[in-house]
Design a protein around this motif. Sequence first.
Motif, PDB file in Angstrom:
ATOM      1  N   GLU A 166     -33.180 -16.350  16.239  1.00 34.33           N
ATOM      2  CA  GLU A 166     -33.149 -15.497  15.039  1.00 34.33           C
ATOM      3  C   GLU A 166     -32.760 -16.327  13.820  1.00 34.33           C
ATOM      4  O   GLU A 166     -31.783 -17.074  13.848  1.00 34.33           O
ATOM      5  CB  GLU A 166     -32.147 -14.364  15.232  1.00 34.33           C
ATOM      6  CG  GLU A 166     -32.610 -13.283  16.187  1.00 34.33           C
ATOM      7  CD  GLU A 166     -33.679 -12.378  15.581  1.00 34.33           C
ATOM      8  OE1 GLU A 166     -33.839 -12.417  14.337  1.00 34.33           O
ATOM      9  OE2 GLU A 166     -34.349 -11.665  16.338  1.00 34.33           O
ATOM     10  N   HIS A 167     -33.553 -16.184  12.751  1.00 27.89           N
ATOM     11  CA  HIS A 167     -33.294 -16.952  11.534  1.00 27.89           C
ATOM     12  C   HIS A 167     -33.573 -16.060  10.334  1.00 27.89           C
ATOM     13  O   HIS A 167     -34.561 -15.332  10.309  1.00 27.89           O
ATOM     14  CB  HIS A 167     -34.194 -18.195  11.503  1.00 27.89           C
ATOM     15  CG  HIS A 167     -33.787 -19.210  10.486  1.00 27.89           C
ATOM     16  ND1 HIS A 167     -34.088 -19.086   9.149  1.00 27.89           N
ATOM     17  CD2 HIS A 167     -33.099 -20.375  10.609  1.00 27.89           C
ATOM     18  CE1 HIS A 167     -33.612 -20.135   8.494  1.00 27.89           C
ATOM     19  NE2 HIS A 167     -33.003 -20.935   9.358  1.00 27.89           N
ATOM     20  N   SER A 168     -32.720 -16.145   9.343  1.00 33.36           N
ATOM     21  CA  SER A 168     -32.917 -15.333   8.143  1.00 33.36           C
ATOM     22  C   SER A 168     -34.026 -15.918   7.287  1.00 33.36           C
ATOM     23  O   SER A 168     -34.392 -17.092   7.413  1.00 33.36           O
ATOM     24  CB  SER A 168     -31.618 -15.270   7.334  1.00 33.36           C
ATOM     25  OG  SER A 168     -31.192 -16.573   6.969  1.00 33.36           O
ATOM     26  N   GLU A 169     -34.574 -15.099   6.395  1.00 33.11           N
ATOM     27  CA  GLU A 169     -35.651 -15.559   5.516  1.00 33.11           C
ATOM     28  C   GLU A 169     -35.149 -16.633   4.558  1.00 33.11           C
ATOM     29  O   GLU A 169     -33.986 -16.661   4.173  1.00 33.11           O
ATOM     30  CB  GLU A 169     -36.206 -14.386   4.701  1.00 33.11           C
ATOM     31  CG  GLU A 169     -36.990 -13.380   5.534  1.00 33.11           C
ATOM     32  CD  GLU A 169     -37.507 -12.233   4.681  1.00 33.11           C
ATOM     33  OE1 GLU A 169     -37.067 -12.128   3.516  1.00 33.11           O
ATOM     34  OE2 GLU A 169     -38.321 -11.457   5.168  1.00 33.11           O
ATOM     35  N   LYS A 171     -34.531 -18.071   1.145  1.00 31.70           N
ATOM     36  CA  LYS A 171     -34.340 -17.426  -0.157  1.00 31.70           C
ATOM     37  C   LYS A 171     -34.803 -18.326  -1.310  1.00 31.70           C
ATOM     38  O   LYS A 171     -34.069 -18.631  -2.240  1.00 31.70           O
ATOM     39  CB  LYS A 171     -32.854 -17.071  -0.351  1.00 31.70           C
ATOM     40  CG  LYS A 171     -32.296 -16.143   0.725  1.00 31.70           C
ATOM     41  CD  LYS A 171     -32.976 -14.796   0.715  1.00 31.70           C
ATOM     42  CE  LYS A 171     -32.379 -13.861   1.757  1.00 31.70           C
ATOM     43  NZ  LYS A 171     -33.038 -12.551   1.791  1.00 31.70           N
ATOM     44  N   ASN A 318     -40.872 -15.394   2.290  1.00 27.25           N
ATOM     45  CA  ASN A 318     -40.954 -14.116   1.571  1.00 27.25           C
ATOM     46  C   ASN A 318     -42.065 -14.113   0.521  1.00 27.25           C
ATOM     47  O   ASN A 318     -41.929 -13.529  -0.553  1.00 27.25           O
ATOM     48  CB  ASN A 318     -39.601 -13.791   0.916  1.00 27.25           C
ATOM     49  CG  ASN A 318     -39.439 -12.305   0.676  1.00 27.25           C
ATOM     50  OD1 ASN A 318     -40.074 -11.491   1.347  1.00 27.25           O
ATOM     51  ND2 ASN A 318     -38.607 -11.942  -0.276  1.00 27.25           N
TER      52      ASN A 318
END
Length: 376
Positions: A166-169, A171, A318
């Motif tokens: 799991e990895h965040s977007e 930014k 994103n």
Amino acid sequence: MIKSIKIRLKPTKEQEILMFKSVGVARFAYNWGLAKWEEMYKKGLKPSKAKIRKEFNNSVKKSDDFKWLYEVSGQITSQAFTDLEYAYKNFFNKTSDKPKFKTKKKSKKSFYVRYDALKFKDAKVNIEKIGKVKYSSNYNIPQLDNYVNPRCHFDGKYWYLTFGFEHSENKAKLDYNLSIGIDLGIKELAYVSCFNKPIKNINKSVKVKKLKKRLIRLQKQVSRKYEANKSGDRYNKTSNIIKLEKQIKLLHRKLNNIRNNHLHQTTKMIVKLNPYRIVMEDLNVTGMMKNKHLSKAIAEQKFYEFIRQIKYKCEFNNIEFLQVDRFYPSSKTCSSCSGIKQDLKLKDRIYHCDKCGLTMDRDKNASINLANYKIV
């Protein structure tokens, strides 16, 4: 989102033997499960991975003839039945072909790794039943209790471990004045609306041409040796043929790596511009491959892989990714006055507008139209 990592393993000879045994067990379990699945269908029963796994554990694993199954991780056989069920789901959803039996010669040499036993420490990774294997990587691997779908595979030369987490977007600050259109081609890989020059076709480079020439030469050698060792309707595979076929396989591997690396560099360069959206055509690659004159060139360009990489890199950063309808006249429309040239043919590589006098490469013109595309 899930980010995947691929690292190269450096196993000892003993560890490599266990890895090849794991590959064999995974293939055996998949083929056994496929045969049992088909048998249940013919009897009018409803098969599932739970039923298949239960029968496998009761009939096969308890047999003295299959004690070699215990030399590798038990998760390998369990995951093989999960993969089989997933393959049937895709088949019934009409997103893939019907599952087939895996052969030792053609199937990918890979096996599932138990995720909760996967530990990284001191440039070594712990793999269940195999032990601590040395690895090399440029990634900073996070220490987690849960990795997504870890798999080991052999590409004919090296062993690799792939897994996700799991990895965040990302930014990144996007440029909301920049919309990029990309038009894929055969002569050049792609025309990008904001680039002055097209992205080159790596298959026309000197290095790739030399490798392809060598590949053709080796294939001819193998063909001659097969004919020389033919006895009746049967071809005898000699040691020299096996050596040549290994060289051919490694050449295919090298060419594939060069093409994939070029795609990764190109897509990264485009995404790093931080546009707020990227627009491409919805290409009918399957239909394009039916053209016998262009199918080889299209396959070498790897259009599907290019689109796949752009998609996931846009998602990670994103960035909005948009594919316009495949019947949108991006090549026939003038990027200056929006006039449509209906009589434009495929052989016309330069676009000339009769209304405003615009003259430019047709693919460059198409990329600009894609960048300016507006959803109605």
